[in-house]
Motif scaffolding. Structure first.
Motif, short mmCIF file in Angstrom:
data_model
loop_
_atom_site.label_atom_id
_atom_site.label_comp_id
_atom_site.label_asym_id
_atom_site.label_seq_id
_atom_site.Cartn_x
_atom_site.Cartn_y
_atom_site.Cartn_z
N GLN A 1 0.83 -1.21 0.00
CA GLN A 1 0.00 0.00 0.00
C GLN A 1 0.86 1.26 0.00
N LEU A 2 1.96 1.22 0.74
CA LEU A 2 2.90 2.36 0.78
C LEU A 2 3.46 2.64 -0.61
N MET A 3 3.67 1.59 -1.40
CA MET A 3 4.32 1.75 -2.71
C MET A 3 3.36 2.20 -3.82
N PHE A 4 2.07 1.97 -3.63
CA PHE A 4 1.12 2.25 -4.71
C PHE A 4 1.11 3.72 -5.13
N TYR A 5 1.07 4.64 -4.16
CA TYR A 5 1.01 6.06 -4.51
C TYR A 5 2.23 6.51 -5.32
N PRO A 6 3.47 6.20 -4.87
CA PRO A 6 4.63 6.61 -5.68
C PRO A 6 4.61 6.02 -7.09
N VAL A 7 4.16 4.76 -7.21
CA VAL A 7 4.12 4.14 -8.54
C VAL A 7 3.12 4.85 -9.45
N THR A 8 1.97 5.27 -8.89
CA THR A 8 0.97 5.96 -9.71
C THR A 8 1.44 7.36 -10.14
N GLN A 9 2.45 7.90 -9.45
CA GLN A 9 2.96 9.23 -9.80
C GLN A 9 3.97 9.21 -10.95
N LEU A 10 4.36 8.02 -11.39
CA LEU A 10 5.32 7.92 -12.50
C LEU A 10 4.71 8.45 -13.79
N LYS A 11 5.42 9.31 -14.46
CA LYS A 11 4.99 9.84 -15.76
C LYS A 11 6.20 10.39 -16.50
N ASP A 12 5.99 10.89 -17.69
CA ASP A 12 7.11 11.33 -18.53
C ASP A 12 7.98 12.38 -17.86
N ASP A 13 7.34 13.33 -17.15
CA ASP A 13 8.13 14.38 -16.49
C ASP A 13 8.51 14.01 -15.05
N HIS A 14 8.17 12.79 -14.65
CA HIS A 14 8.54 12.29 -13.31
C HIS A 14 8.81 10.78 -13.44
N PRO A 15 9.90 10.43 -14.13
CA PRO A 15 10.13 9.02 -14.49
C PRO A 15 10.77 8.16 -13.40
N GLU A 16 11.07 8.75 -12.24
CA GLU A 16 11.73 7.99 -11.18
C GLU A 16 10.96 8.10 -9.87
#
Length: 435
Positions: A281-296
């Motif tokens: 659950q802790l990891m889900f939010y950071p993973v959903t924030q991945l996008k072209d201008d935030h690739p890491e």
């Protein structure tokens, strides 16, 4: 990792690298998917694997209860064992599985219907009428036999096992355990529950047919293993199409896991709960924030995720109540302080509220019917609850005993963030007793 780039996993289909990573991690973190590695349950895994394998290969009937806290990995372990055991040729075509859930199959009739569906015996049953549950179940198992051949071994997985104990006469459990003791049909009954006292729920006749074999699952991960699990869950597996991109990503995850702020976040979560579900659950939010201008993935993403996970839901609900409702809650808080947590009624709350409104702020003085309506709204929000189960039929609603479902610390936390909270109200709340 640098900027997002395109990879070509197969043919001429171009796959956006960030989207591909995000999709792979979402699948990996979902509860329907097994993690790449299961840590901390090696002994339990061997026992369960051996038990199911014996049923599948030698026709040995068994029954076992898998007991552990919610989110502790019980279902995950069972799924992992079944995936492994069905890879063996002599098991794959020789074991039938029936999955039941106490939340879905709420009575024996529904359970029997689901067993029939999963064993693909709807046409066999047809319009036949049976005298009892046992007769129907026995017919289903007999229908699986072909000619002189014996029936294939069947594994019954009963999720939320304790709920099956509340079925009338525990007929399903009695018949399954009874068959597991007989030599007619090889079956393995695997109950999954979070209740340690589940055996006490069973009737005497059911207990006598249960093997009393129990498998207790309690997470024993130390922090180093917990940190390693964090890395494993966020690393891309060997099945990721772009191996070069996967290696680059995995390297970045190992660097991230060494970050002091990440280690501190994981230590906080580890001290609160060690189950894998909370880590996912802790990891889900950071993973959903991945996008072209935030690739890491960044430490700030995990800090925000931890903040969301630890948000007090009731304190957040208080941000949406009216000023009048907030005054009533503070009145209840004072009454709880004065009477050491004893129940109160609306009349007591109204008098406490009146004292404040008349002395401190006449602008907040509302008529009694308006105040009663606000009080009833707090009950509907489940911030206040009646202390009796009569539904208020025997007592006037103004005199029904109530209990406050919010801790004083939650009220004070909510007041600090309440938008434009009047100063006199926050001062009144901080007083040890109402004045």
């Amino acid at each position: 990792m640098g900027k997002s780039r395109k990879s070509e996993p197969s043919g001429c289909v171009l796959l956006d690298s960030v989207y591909a990573i995000q999709s792979a991690l979402r699948k990996q973190l979902s509860q329907g998917s097994l993690p790449p590695k299961i840590c901390g349950f090696e002994k339990e895994r061997r026992e369960l694997l051996d038990l199911i394998k014996r049923t599948a290969t030698t026709g040995e009937s068994n029954s076992v209860l898998v007991i552990g806290p919610r989110g502790g990995g019980k279902s995950m372990l069972i799924k992992s064992v079944l995936d492994e055991v069905t890879l063996e040729a002599n098991v794959k075509d020789n074991l039938m599985c029936v999955h039941l859930n106490g939340l879905l199959q709420t009575d024996d009739k529904l359970a029997l219907k689901e067993i029939t569906r999963q064993l693909h015996l709807e046409n066999t049953v047809g319009d036949k009428v049976f005298g009892s549950f046992a007769e129907t179940l026995q017919f289903l198992l007999e229908a699986l036999k072909s000619g002189s051949q014996s029936s294939k071994p069947i594994l019954f997985v009963l999720e939320e096992f304790d709920l099956f104990a509340f079925h009338r006469n525990q007929t399903l459990l009695y018949n399954l355990f009874d068959i597991s003791q007989s030599a007619q049909t090889p079956i393995c009954v695997l109950g999954v529950t979070c209740r340690l006292d589940v055996i006490e729920l069973l009737e005497k006749r059911v207990k006598s047919r249960f093997s009393h074999r129990q498998l207790h699952m309690f997470n024993s991960l130390n922090f180093d293993e917990y940190l390693q699990l964090f890395v494993v869950l966020l690393c891309l597996g060997d099945d990721f199409p772009d191996r070069k991109l996967a290696a680059e990503w995995n390297k970045q995850i190992k660097v991230l896991a060494a970050d002091k702020s990440i280690v501190n976040i994981l230590k906080r979560l580890y001290q609160y709960t060690r189950d894998v579900r909370s880590l996912q659950q802790l990891m889900f939010y950071p993973v959903t924030q991945l996008k072209d201008d935030h690739p890491e993935l960044t430490a700030s993403d995990f800090q925000e995720s931890m903040k969301l996970m630890t948000t007090d839901s009731k304190a957040s609900m208080l941000h949406g109540v009216s000023i009048l409702e907030l005054c009533l809650i503070i009145s209840m808080k004072h009454l709880s302080d004065i009477y050491n947590g004893e129940p109160f009624n609306f009349e007591m709350v109204y008098k406490e509220y009146q004292k404040f409104a008349q002395r401190r702020s006449s602008m907040l003085l509302f008529d009694k019917p308006v105040v009663l309506k606000a009080f009833e709204h707090l009950i509907s929000l489940e911030l206040v609850k009646p202390m009796d189960n009569s539904g208020g039929k025997k007592v006037q609603k103004e005199y029904r005993l109530m209990g406050l479902l919010i801790h004083p610390s939650q009220i004070m936390t909510a007041l600090q963030n309440y938008p434009h909270c009047p100063t006199e109200i926050s001062q009144w709340a901080s007083c040890s007793l109402a004045v």
